[in-house]
Each structure stands twice: as C-alpha cells, then as structure tokens.
Design a protein around this motif. Structure first.
Motif, PDB file in Angstrom:
ATOM      1  N   ILE A  62       0.683  -1.316  -0.125  1.00  0.00           N
ATOM      2  CA  ILE A  62       0.006  -0.261  -0.008  1.00  0.00           C
ATOM      3  C   ILE A  62       0.903   1.244   0.077  1.00  0.00           C
ATOM      4  O   ILE A  62       0.512   2.224  -0.804  1.00  0.00           O
ATOM      5  CB  ILE A  62      -1.057   0.000   1.357  1.00  0.00           C
ATOM      6  N   THR A  63       1.742   1.297   0.572  1.00  0.00           N
ATOM      7  CA  THR A  63       2.692   2.709   0.937  1.00  0.00           C
ATOM      8  C   THR A  63       3.865   2.789   0.139  1.00  0.00           C
ATOM      9  O   THR A  63       4.514   3.865   0.034  1.00  0.00           O
ATOM     10  CB  THR A  63       3.101   2.722   2.411  1.00  0.00           C
ATOM     11  N   ASN A  64       4.295   1.591  -0.730  1.00  0.00           N
ATOM     12  CA  ASN A  64       5.457   1.899  -1.557  1.00  0.00           C
ATOM     13  C   ASN A  64       5.499   3.121  -2.425  1.00  0.00           C
ATOM     14  O   ASN A  64       6.513   3.485  -2.753  1.00  0.00           O
ATOM     15  CB  ASN A  64       5.415   0.446  -2.553  1.00  0.00           C
ATOM     16  N   PRO A  65       4.253   3.407  -3.213  1.00  0.00           N
ATOM     17  CA  PRO A  65       4.198   4.671  -3.989  1.00  0.00           C
ATOM     18  C   PRO A  65       4.625   5.864  -3.369  1.00  0.00           C
ATOM     19  O   PRO A  65       5.127   6.840  -4.165  1.00  0.00           O
ATOM     20  CB  PRO A  65       2.730   4.845  -4.529  1.00  0.00           C
ATOM     21  N   TRP A  66       4.464   5.830  -1.979  1.00  0.00           N
ATOM     22  CA  TRP A  66       5.221   7.115  -1.303  1.00  0.00           C
ATOM     23  C   TRP A  66       6.601   6.748  -0.719  1.00  0.00           C
ATOM     24  O   TRP A  66       7.076   7.559   0.150  1.00  0.00           O
ATOM     25  CB  TRP A  66       4.051   7.436  -0.281  1.00  0.00           C
ATOM     26  N   TYR A  67       7.169   5.945  -1.391  1.00  0.00           N
ATOM     27  CA  TYR A  67       8.499   5.274  -0.750  1.00  0.00           C
ATOM     28  C   TYR A  67       8.502   4.972   0.400  1.00  0.00           C
ATOM     29  O   TYR A  67       9.632   4.812   1.093  1.00  0.00           O
ATOM     30  CB  TYR A  67       9.524   6.627  -0.761  1.00  0.00           C
ATOM     31  N   ASN A  68       7.334   4.447   0.806  1.00  0.00           N
ATOM     32  CA  ASN A  68       7.419   3.960   2.254  1.00  0.00           C
ATOM     33  C   ASN A  68       7.698   5.028   3.453  1.00  0.00           C
ATOM     34  O   ASN A  68       8.199   4.673   4.586  1.00  0.00           O
ATOM     35  CB  ASN A  68       8.322   2.640   2.459  1.00  0.00           C
ATOM     36  N   ASP A  69       7.526   6.269   2.741  1.00  0.00           N
ATOM     37  CA  ASP A  69       8.334   7.315   3.681  1.00  0.00           C
ATOM     38  C   ASP A  69       6.987   7.906   4.330  1.00  0.00           C
ATOM     39  O   ASP A  69       6.085   8.552   4.235  1.00  0.00           O
ATOM     40  CB  ASP A  69       8.704   8.408   2.664  1.00  0.00           C
ATOM     41  N   SER A  70       7.195   7.844   5.905  1.00  0.00           N
ATOM     42  CA  SER A  70       6.042   8.281   6.632  1.00  0.00           C
ATOM     43  C   SER A  70       5.980   9.751   6.822  1.00  0.00           C
ATOM     44  O   SER A  70       4.909  10.370   7.381  1.00  0.00           O
ATOM     45  CB  SER A  70       6.413   7.720   8.209  1.00  0.00           C
ATOM     46  N   ASN A  71       6.880  10.430   6.498  1.00  0.00           N
ATOM     47  CA  ASN A  71       6.709  11.999   6.302  1.00  0.00           C
ATOM     48  C   ASN A  71       5.677  12.339   5.399  1.00  0.00           C
ATOM     49  O   ASN A  71       4.956  13.143   5.563  1.00  0.00           O
ATOM     50  CB  ASN A  71       8.112  12.506   5.989  1.00  0.00           C
ATOM     51  N   ARG A  72       5.640  11.692   4.154  1.00  0.00           N
ATOM     52  CA  ARG A  72       5.084  12.067   2.987  1.00  0.00           C
ATOM     53  C   ARG A  72       3.441  11.565   3.225  1.00  0.00           C
ATOM     54  O   ARG A  72       2.440  11.926   2.968  1.00  0.00           O
ATOM     55  CB  ARG A  72       5.604  11.133   1.886  1.00  0.00           C
ATOM     56  N   LEU A  73       3.334  10.516   4.009  1.00  0.00           N
ATOM     57  CA  LEU A  73       2.010  10.283   4.533  1.00  0.00           C
ATOM     58  C   LEU A  73       1.531  10.718   5.762  1.00  0.00           C
ATOM     59  O   LEU A  73       0.209  10.971   6.014  1.00  0.00           O
ATOM     60  CB  LEU A  73       2.012   8.336   4.647  1.00  0.00           C
ATOM     61  N   ALA A  74       2.411  11.036   6.567  1.00  0.00           N
ATOM     62  CA  ALA A  74       1.983  12.136   7.790  1.00  0.00           C
ATOM     63  C   ALA A  74       1.476  13.504   7.363  1.00  0.00           C
ATOM     64  O   ALA A  74       0.487  13.765   7.921  1.00  0.00           O
ATOM     65  CB  ALA A  74       3.209  12.677   8.547  1.00  0.00           C
ATOM     66  N   ALA A  75       1.697  13.878   6.001  1.00  0.00           N
ATOM     67  CA  ALA A  75       1.296  15.064   5.556  1.00  0.00           C
ATOM     68  C   ALA A  75      -0.269  15.027   5.044  1.00  0.00           C
ATOM     69  O   ALA A  75      -1.168  15.925   5.005  1.00  0.00           O
ATOM     70  CB  ALA A  75       2.099  15.645   4.484  1.00  0.00           C
ATOM     71  N   LEU A  76      -0.796  13.771   5.000  1.00  0.00           N
ATOM     72  CA  LEU A  76      -2.084  13.551   4.500  1.00  0.00           C
ATOM     73  C   LEU A  76      -2.955  13.570   5.654  1.00  0.00           C
ATOM     74  O   LEU A  76      -4.337  13.718   5.520  1.00  0.00           O
ATOM     75  CB  LEU A  76      -2.268  12.263   3.852  1.00  0.00           C
ATOM     76  N   LEU A  77      -2.557  13.569   6.878  1.00  0.00           N
ATOM     77  CA  LEU A  77      -3.447  13.619   8.235  1.00  0.00           C
ATOM     78  C   LEU A  77      -4.200  15.013   8.195  1.00  0.00           C
ATOM     79  O   LEU A  77      -5.629  14.585   8.419  1.00  0.00           O
ATOM     80  CB  LEU A  77      -2.545  13.294   9.311  1.00  0.00           C
ATOM     81  N   PRO A  78      -3.763  16.054   8.058  1.00  0.00           N
ATOM     82  CA  PRO A  78      -4.539  17.139   7.902  1.00  0.00           C
ATOM     83  C   PRO A  78      -5.902  17.264   7.047  1.00  0.00           C
ATOM     84  O   PRO A  78      -6.735  17.798   7.492  1.00  0.00           O
ATOM     85  CB  PRO A  78      -3.636  18.380   7.824  1.00  0.00           C
ATOM     86  N   ILE A  79      -5.443  16.532   5.999  1.00  0.00           N
ATOM     87  CA  ILE A  79      -6.617  16.600   4.779  1.00  0.00           C
ATOM     88  C   ILE A  79      -7.865  15.781   5.417  1.00  0.00           C
ATOM     89  O   ILE A  79      -8.803  16.111   5.065  1.00  0.00           O
ATOM     90  CB  ILE A  79      -5.988  15.775   3.484  1.00  0.00           C
ATOM     91  N   GLY A  80      -7.258  14.469   6.270  1.00  0.00           N
ATOM     92  CA  GLY A  80      -8.660  14.141   6.797  1.00  0.00           C
ATOM     93  C   GLY A  80      -9.157  14.529   8.003  1.00  0.00           C
ATOM     94  O   GLY A  80     -10.367  14.398   8.272  1.00  0.00           O
TER      95      GLY A  80
END
Length: 457
Positions: free
Chosen positions: A423-441
């Motif tokens: 699931i998270t490979n397209p974001w390089y498995n980088d938690s920083n890039r995925l952390a930035a999606l939290l405010p959108i939700g």
C-alpha cells in the motif's frame, strides 16, 4: 527582515494572480460566481492550468510565459461556457452573499497567517533551503527560465529524467520570467502562495461538501489549515518536497470535485467530470503520488457516499452505480499502484515507532514528534457525537481513517510487512509523506465538530 520582503511583493502578487485568475475565469463562466464550493477550487484549477500550459507550450512552438496560460485559460473558459448551456438556469447554485463574504475574509486572514509563518521561517526572500533535494528543484527552475521551456518533458533534463512533474517548477519559473526576480525569490514566492492560498481554499472546498457550505465550516476549516505542523510546513523542511507540497495542496480540491460528481446529473455531470479530469491531471503534474493520494482518500469516500445512497434508495440504478464505481476505482487504483511503485533503493525508509504510538499520533494529528493539534482534536469530539446520533454523517470520517491507516503502516509496522509494501510503496514507504495527509482527513471532521458546537451553544 520585513523590509527585505517588500522587494519580493511584486513577485508574490504575480504568483497570486497566476494561481487565482485562470481558475476564477473558468469557474465563473461554467458555474457562476455565486457557487462558493466551485469558487474555492479555483486556485487549484489555476495551478492545474499553469502546469498543463507549460506542457502544451513547446508543442505550439511557444516559449514559457504569460501567453500560454492565457490561451489555455481562454480555451478552458470556452469549454465551460459550452457545457453550461445545457444546464437550466434554476440548477445553478446561488449561495448567500454572507457566505461569500465570510469565505473571502477567512481566506484573507489565513493567507496572512500562513504567509507570515513561512516568511519568518525563510528569513529573507532570497534565502534557499539547505537541503539536498533543493539543488535539483532550483536548477530545474533555472533551466526552465533559461530555455523558455517548463514542460514536464524538459525540466528533468538537469537530472537526466525524461519526465518530471512540472506544475510547481512552472509556477516558479513563470514568476521569474514575468518579474525578472531571481530564482530563490521566485521559488519562495511560489511556495508562499501555494501554501497560503491553494491549500486553504482547497481544504475549505472539501470541508464545505462534507460539513456543509455554511459560514462556520468555512471559518473552521480555513483557520485549521494554518494550524498543523504536518502540512504544509513539514514539506518545506523535509526534503525539500516542493512539488509534493503543490500536489498535496490540490488533493482536497480534487476530492471535493469527486464528491460533487455524486450530486450532479445530466450535462452538469459532464461539466463536473471535465473539471475533475483537469484537476486530476494538474495534481499528477504537481506530483504523481498526490494523484494516488486523491484516489486513496477520495475513492473510499465516494464509495461510502454511493453505498449509503444505495442502501437508502434500494434502487437498481444506485446499486449499479455503486458497483460500477467500485470496479472502476479498483481498476484505476490497481494501475496507479502498479505504475507508481518505487524501487527498493528509493523505498527504503524504515518504521520508527510502535503501532499504538502511530495510532495516537494520527488521532492527535501530531506525527513525527510535532506538537498535538489540540484544537482540531478537541473539535473531533463533538463531531463524533454528531456521527453517533446521525450515522449518515459517518462518511466524513473516511478520509482520516484512510490517512491514519497509511501513516500507521509506514511508521508503525515492520519493514517487509506485506501490507506496508503493497500500500505505501508509491510514497517510498516514507512516513513523512504520509503524515502530511493527516490534516486533509482531520480538517473536515473538525469543521463538522465546529458546526455542531456552534449549534449547541
């Protein structure tokens, strides 16, 4: 410090015009100026137009500048005008003028709040971030200015990349071409306007669909957009991830347009569909993983809305629409997650905390050790009460649930875990890039909580 920024004001104003006028022109012609939800996506539409115009310009033998943007804006407005002709006059949304005034004041306040934060962080208008990615980004903008070509097929030449997302680079290059500003000044101006204008209006548009197009939800979502360390500030330090920041700023607008499709009928459905194609293409030109994020957060949201409708109406039409949407989105997701997979070399980011800690950080929207977003977290409590009392409102929580899953998988599950890699490979498995999606939700839920709290008071 403030005095030095006065010299950068013309460049900032040029970027504001570039990221507002094209979208406003298209929306005003196709939707009218009274539809606040449509107007709020105008900055994201403008960014999409700038990115697309930069790609098209070389094919027409044009150098990068104002003219390609004007021509594409005129074409987009013409298409919008033709599509609106089949829509009955009574079908156009006409929001109360007070809602428009509230939205305008909120956007103005938030712009100065976020811009002020970034000006303080940047220091001077010609400062550059001392991060390794910044070498590539600034060189690419300079190359676009020098060659007169800001196409996605050209700007990657400095790194021997045949295609590189160009919307952010095209915006910065356009500012430099028009004003003659240095590359650092143009880059800082582009970052400020994307963060302080495109991002707040985009998330206000999404919140207006999920929490209601009323003054309270607009004020709450707008003000909250300035209150997270996870986005946009994180991307100006981590990396730096300027193109990713531009793409994520557009994600809520793309999601909002997806939601609008569930309410559209007839020729209005075609009109809104064309807008979605433009926004999705622009989001891709900003950064491909931003488009993937739009599908990851928006796809389940759309299925939840359509599923809720199908259960309520029990009609064959709605059941078939739900089934068709499910298979269509599943196919699209399969293609994007396959094409967007990154190599082991680039997806080597490792988890750094326990699963429980990751869940706690996601719920407080405080990833990577950032301070908890107490106001947003507090507003989620009355939102939860609303959802319990009115179960039909649960769909507003879907984007945060997905964003939480992505963040928890990347930061709180073992490396090699098959779901993490899948699931998270397209974001390089980088938690920083995925952390930035939290405010959108989180922001739409908090906006719903603000609406409920004001009603109660």
């Amino acid at each position: 410090m403030i005095e030095s920024w006065v010299t950068a004001l013309p460049t900032i104003l040029v970027v504001i015009a570039a990221l507002s006028l094209p979208g406003i022109s298209i929306i005003a012609v196709g939707w009218g100026i009274r539809d606040i939800r449509a107007l709020l996506v105008a900055p994201a539409v403008s960014l999409a137009v700038v990115g697309a115009a930069a790609v098209i310009a070389p094919w027409l033998g044009m150098t990068w500048g104002v003219l390609p943007v004007v021509l594409l804006t005129a074409f987009g407005a013409a298409v919008a005008f033709l599509l609106r002709r089949g829509i009955a006059a009574g079908a156009f949304v006409k929001d109360d003028s007070r809602v428009h005034l509230t939205a305008a004041l909120t956007v103005s306040v938030v712009f100065f709040a976020i811009a002020g934060q970034l000006i303080w962080a940047f220091g001077s208008p010609d400062s550059i971030a001392q991060r390794f990615d910044n070498i590539v980004h600034l060189n690419s903008v300079q190359y676009a200015v020098t060659t007169g070509n800001a196409s996605a097929f050209n700007i990657g030449a400095t790194s021997d990349i045949a295609f590189y997302p160009n919307a952010w680079h095209a915006t910065a290059a356009l500012a430099s071409v028009i004003t003659g500003a240095s590359i650092p000044v143009a880059v800082n101006a582009a970052n400020i306007v994307i963060a302080a204008l495109v991002w707040p209006t985009s998330v206000m548009a999404l919140s207006s669909w999920l929490a209601g197009a009323r003054s309270v939800s607009l004020i709450a979502s707008g003000l909250l957009s300035a209150g997270f360390g996870a986005f946009p500030a994180l991307f100006f330090n981590w990396g730096t991830l300027y193109p990713n920041a531009a793409g994520y700023a557009m994600v809520p607008a793309t999601m909002a347009t997806m939601v609008s499709l569930t309410r559209s009928r007839g020729i209005a459905l075609v009109r809104d569909g064309v807008l979605l194609v433009l926004l999705a293409g622009g989001t891709f030109l900003a950064h491909p993983n931003a488009l993937i994020a739009s599908i990851a957060l928006g796809g389940p949201l759309i299925l939840a809305i359509l599923g809720q409708r199908a259960l309520a109406t029990r009609t064959r039409r709605d059941a078939m629409l739900l089934a068709g949407s499910f298979f269509g989105l599943a196919f699209l997701a399969g293609v994007l997650w396959t094409v967007g997979r990154t190599s082991a070399e680039h997806s080597s980011w490792v988890p750094w905390q326990s699963t429980a800690q990751a869940v706690g950080e996601a719920l407080l929207v405080a990833p990577r050790g950032l301070g908890p977003a107490w106001v947003a977290a507090a507003l989620m409590i009355p939102a939860a009460v609303v959802i319990c009392r009115h179960p039909s409102r649960w769909v507003v929580a879907v984007p945060l649930a997905v964003a939480t899953l992505l963040f928890v998988l990347s930061s709180g599950t073992p490396r090699g875990f098959f779901l993490r890699e899948l699931i998270t490979n397209p974001w390089y498995n980088d938690s920083n890039r995925l952390a930035a999606l939290l405010p959108i939700g989180a922001i739409p839920i908090a906006a719903l909580g603000a609406v409920a709290l004001v009603k109660y008071v």
